[in-house]
Design a protein around this motif. Structure first.
Motif: not given
Lengths: 308, 272
Positions: A5, A154, B1-2, B4-5, B8-9, B11-12, B15-16, B18, B111
């Motif tokens: 990541f 993420e 990309m792993s 897990a990555a 996560a991508a 999952t989000t 949201a992204t 939106a 941020a």
């Protein structure tokens, strides 16, 4: 992108003559990773480079395969909980988290719904209409955590998230971190307290004097650390009585009386911490404060460096 | 990309999608709302409002004492242009960016994907628009009180009122932008830095009988507002009012742009 990541390639940051981060190359996989090192080791500087708030003086820091400095689009996929206590004191917890979530591009209603949900997750639902200036340190820490997560990032960066938190806040924050990792996100947590990091993850990066000294499983590091005495300072009303009780413990290698406090050297801090209240109880001693000085970590690093 | 990555991508992903891109003005609106909420709960905005009520009390007092007409209006305008228009923005805008730096709250806003310049724009918007909303009608009221005894003079003096209003609007915008820019540079003591600038450059230099007073905002505002200008010792200064208006109106956006550029490239500031 490789399986990581976050990737740092020969990343360095200096301020004039001072080198804060020195030629760090690392990669961070998913799950929770602890960034461990004594105060001033360069953890926060490295973290700020990973979040895109500091430009590397040399090298590259990539998050999700993209150089992070100057990338606004990447900020949508990153959550950051800074170390400092500064918040918008005049705003309520809900107002702050809503506004900061709106800045990710959500409409006001959607942002507010997300803020309410996240403040509920960190157990601030009842306090979300109170001004941040009225929050305790632990509550502020949780509000900061909520703003870092409300947009579903993420990758989440948490800089010393447990510092100054009360036991309840600690439990809630640890639960949230566990949840984030279970959802497959990448969470980087910095701390100078090994014990804190151990409760969250076994995957750590050790930073000292701006350099990456070790990375991998915490248990390997722990074995090295356990071989090195660890100091705990206990302030109490009867230091000699407490010293007499503790010196009989087999893991205690020395006790020094220092005014109204004792400094205990141990090879097993995990055994010492529960032993102190027990010894105090049997000796009828009242403990005012118990601190694990930061030079413990510095000493460990010195030890690791010398033995390497 | 792993793996897990990838998870996560996924999952989000919802949201992204939106999220809408946050532009400069959309971001500025959010910062403006935050700043206005905070200002309303602080004391500065009420202090500023009270200070803007002073000229009304002053003009009413002078009117009761028997002063009338353009002379009275210009006397009260001195209070606006020498004191209120430069100093009230110093109170409300000098800490706009500086407080974010000093309180380290900029770490939250930097941020975010919103343009950093929107922070500057939004906070200046929050500081300037309420001041404009108070000053513009306050000047009209002052003029009405000054003219009420001889309403026939109104027809002759309303163009003067327009000049004064234009100078007041340009002045508030310029001084707010100036306060924010100086405050950003001297973030430890933003108000002190702005006050030093106002006292040394705007008040002393602006009133000095030398050609250098052309570099001050106050000189151009007085020129637009048709108020008496300090006489120069060596040469007569003759600048058309519209040229001064262009200078005064251009200073605000110019300084905002410079502050935005500075903030855009800014890194986290440490005490090292």
């Amino acid at each position: 992108m490789s399986g990581a990541f976050i990737e740092c390639e020969h990343a360095a940051k200096w301020y004039g003559q001072i080198i804060a981060v020195n030629d760090v190359s690392l990669s961070v996989p998913g799950g929770v990773t602890g960034l461990l090192g004594p105060n001033g080791a360069g953890k926060s500087t490295l973290l700020k480079m990973m979040v895109g708030q500091l430009r590397p003086s040399k090298g590259v820091v990539k998050v999700l395969g993209e150089p992070v400095w100057g990338s606004r689009t990447l900020m949508r996929r990153i959550g950051y909980c800074p170390e400092h206590e500064g918040t918008y004191e005049d705003l309520t917890g809900l107002e702050m988290v809503t506004a900061l979530t709106e800045l990710h591009g959500f409409g006001h209603d959607e942002a507010r719904a997300r803020a309410e949900k996240m403040l509920g997750v960190v157990d601030l639902k009842d306090a979300m209409h109170r001004r941040l200036g009225e929050y305790s340190k632990g509550m502020r820490q949780r509000a900061k955590l909520a703003q870092a997560m409300a947009h579903d990032p993420e990758v989440v960066f948490l800089d010393e998230p447990l510092t100054g938190c009360d036991p309840l806040a600690r439990v809630r924050i640890l639960e949230v971190i566990e949840r984030l990792a279970a959802e497959g996100r990448c969470v980087v947590v910095s701390s100078h307290v090994l014990h804190e990091i151990e409760t969250m993850t076994s995957q750590i990066l050790l930073i000292h004097k701006g350099q990456l000294r070790a990375e991998g499983d915490v248990h390997q590091i722990r074995a090295l650390i356990d071989a090195h005495p660890h100091k705990v300072r206990v302030e109490c009303d009867k230091p000699r009585a407490l010293a007499e009780k503790l010196v009989t413990q087999d893991h205690v290698v020395g006790v020094t009386v220092d005014g109204d406090a004792i400094v205990v050297d141990t090879r097993a801090p995990d055994r010492l911490y529960p032993a102190i209240p027990e010894a105090a109880k049997t000796a009828g001693v009242y403990i005012r404060a118990l601190t694990s000085p930061d030079d413990n970590m510095a000493a460990v690093f010195k030890y690791l460096t010398e033995t390497a | 990309m792993s793996e897990a990555a990838t998870t996560a991508a996924a999952t989000t992903a919802a949201a992204t999608t939106a999220m809408e891109p946050v532009g400069l003005f959309a971001g500025a609106r959010i910062y403006r709302r935050m700043a206005w909420l905070r200002m309303r709960r602080g004391r500065v905005v009420w202090l500023a409002a009270a200070m803007f009520a002073l000229p009304l009390v002053y003009v009413a007092g002078l009117a009761i004492a028997g002063h009338w007409g353009r002379g009275l209006f210009d006397d009260v305008c001195e209070l606006y242009f020498r004191f209120l228009i430069p100093f009230v923005p110093a109170l409300t805008a000098s800490a706009a960016v500086a407080e974010e730096i000093e309180n380290k709250t900029f770490t939250f806003v930097f941020a975010r994907p919103a343009p950093r310049g929107s922070l500057v724009l939004g906070k200046l918007w929050a500081a300037t628009v309420p001041a404009l909303a108070v000053v513009v009608p306050s000047l009209v009221l002052t003029w009405l009180v000054a003219m009420v005894r001889f309403p026939s003079d109104m027809a002759d003096t309303w163009p003067h009122l327009l000049h004064v209003e234009l100078a007041a609007v340009a002045g508030l915008c310029a001084y707010a932008a100036l306060a924010a820019a100086i405050g950003t540079l001297f973030s430890r003591h933003p108000l002190v830095a702005v006050l030093v600038y106002l006292l040394v450059i705007e008040m002393v230099l602006g009133s000095a009988p030398i050609v250098l007073n052309l570099v001050t905002i106050s000189w151009h505002l007085r020129n637009v507002a048709e108020l008496p200008l300090p006489e120069t010792a060596f040469m007569a200064l003759s600048v058309p009012w519209w040229a001064s208006a262009i200078v005064a109106l251009g200073i605000g956006p110019g300084l905002v742009w410079l502050t935005c550029v500075g903030v855009n490239g800014a890194e986290y500031r440490t005490d090292r």
